[in-house]
Design an enzyme around this catalytic site. Structure first.
Site, PDB file in Angstrom:
ATOM      1  N   LYS A  83       0.855  -1.189   0.000  1.00 17.05           N
ATOM      2  CA  LYS A  83       0.000   0.000   0.000  1.00 17.05           C
ATOM      3  C   LYS A  83       0.893   1.240   0.000  1.00 17.05           C
ATOM      4  O   LYS A  83       1.786   1.373   0.854  1.00 17.05           O
ATOM      5  CB  LYS A  83      -0.840  -0.031   1.270  1.00 17.05           C
TER       6      LYS A  83
HETATM    7  C1  E4P Z   1      -8.193   1.846   4.160  1.00 19.09           C
HETATM    8  O1  E4P Z   1      -7.389   1.062   3.724  1.00 19.09           O
HETATM    9  C2  E4P Z   1      -8.004   2.593   5.400  1.00 19.09           C
HETATM   10  O2  E4P Z   1      -7.256   1.785   6.283  1.00 19.09           O
HETATM   11  C3  E4P Z   1      -9.279   2.909   6.117  1.00 19.09           C
HETATM   12  O3  E4P Z   1     -10.423   2.506   5.405  1.00 19.09           O
HETATM   13  C4  E4P Z   1      -9.354   4.297   6.654  1.00 19.09           C
HETATM   14  O4  E4P Z   1     -10.560   4.450   7.355  1.00 19.09           O
HETATM   15  P1  E4P Z   1     -10.808   5.629   8.408  1.00 19.09           P
HETATM   16  O5  E4P Z   1     -11.096   6.881   7.638  1.00 19.09           O
HETATM   17  O6  E4P Z   1     -12.017   5.177   9.175  1.00 19.09           O
HETATM   18  O7  E4P Z   1      -9.568   5.735   9.237  1.00 19.09           O
END
Ligand code: E4P
Length: 224
Positions: A83
């Site tokens: 990522k």
């Molecule tokens: C995606 O990969 C992220 O880890 C995640 O969905 C972020 O979510 P949040 O905005 O609730 O932190």
């Protein structure tokens, strides 16, 4: 539509995996920090629990560092996905890693133009954050619809991974638009089961059944 669990808590992942309802897991530096565990140790465990794509995030801000960290993450298991953030360095790292056949999830996407750049760089996944856009008073789902339209216009095979999902309404809207995947905290995934009429209906069936005095599964199901 694929369902990914957005967590680094292995017990929760195991429960969802045993239910057979998840296709992968996404983590980020905040989720790893929240787990309080060593990143390699926790990712090894997650990759062995769930055979689907498991995203682990780089923390370098330079492309070379992201590529180096990405290769390190990919040595953890075959189902690791690297990522990277949607920055110029992240897009450059995405291109390099993708050309080397490493799957990449480009994260922190907040515009359709950003999603276009990730697709052109060969990303396997683009992660638009709908909940964080909603928090600003914008419509996160409009972004999912725009990306779907653009990717379909040009036949990009980058999968739309709707992220920052806050509840079942996000899941429903993303599914109707045609998002390929959504990732959500386990709590939200469990909310998908809920409907008061299911609970009420099941109670009525079981109450009526009890009145018959029968036992299901016996050769002789008559009252005893
Ligand atoms: C995606 O990969 C992220 O880890 C995640 O969905 C972020 O979510 P949040 O905005 O609730 O932190």
């Amino acid at each position: 539509m694929k369902i990914f669990a957005d967590t680094a808590e292995v017990q929760e992942i195991q429960v969802l995996q045993d239910l057979g309802i998840i296709d992968g897991v996404t983590t980020n530096p905040s989720l790893i920090a929240k787990s309080g565990r060593d990143i390699r140790e926790v990712l090894v465990e997650i990759c062995s629990i769930c055979p689907g794509d498991i995203s682990g995030e780089t923390v370098s801000t330079e492309a070379e560092g992201m590529v180096r960290e990405g290769r390190w993450l990919r040595e953890i298991a075959d189902n690791m996905v690297v990522k990277v953030p949607l920055t110029p360095a992240g897009i450059r790292a995405c291109k390099t890693l993708s050309q080397d056949r490493h799957p990449v999830n480009v994260t922190l996407c907040f515009s359709a133009n950003q999603a276009l750049l990730a697709a052109k760089a060969g990303a396997r996944y683009i992660s638009p954050f709908v909940g964080r856009l909603d928090d600003l008073g914008q419509d996160g789902m409009e972004l999912i619809a725009d990306i779907r339209e653009i990717y379909d216009n040009y036949g990009f095979d980058t999968q739309i991974l709707t992220a920052s999902v806050r509840g079942p309404q996000h899941v429903l809207a993303a599914a109707k638009i045609g998002s390929d995947v959504f990732t959500a905290p386990p709590k939200v995934i469990f909310q998908l089961f809920n409907h008061p009429l299911t609970d009420k209906g099941l109670k009525a069936f079981l109450d009526d059944w009890a009145k018959t005095g029968q036992t299901l599964g016996r050769t002789d199901s008559k009252r005893r």
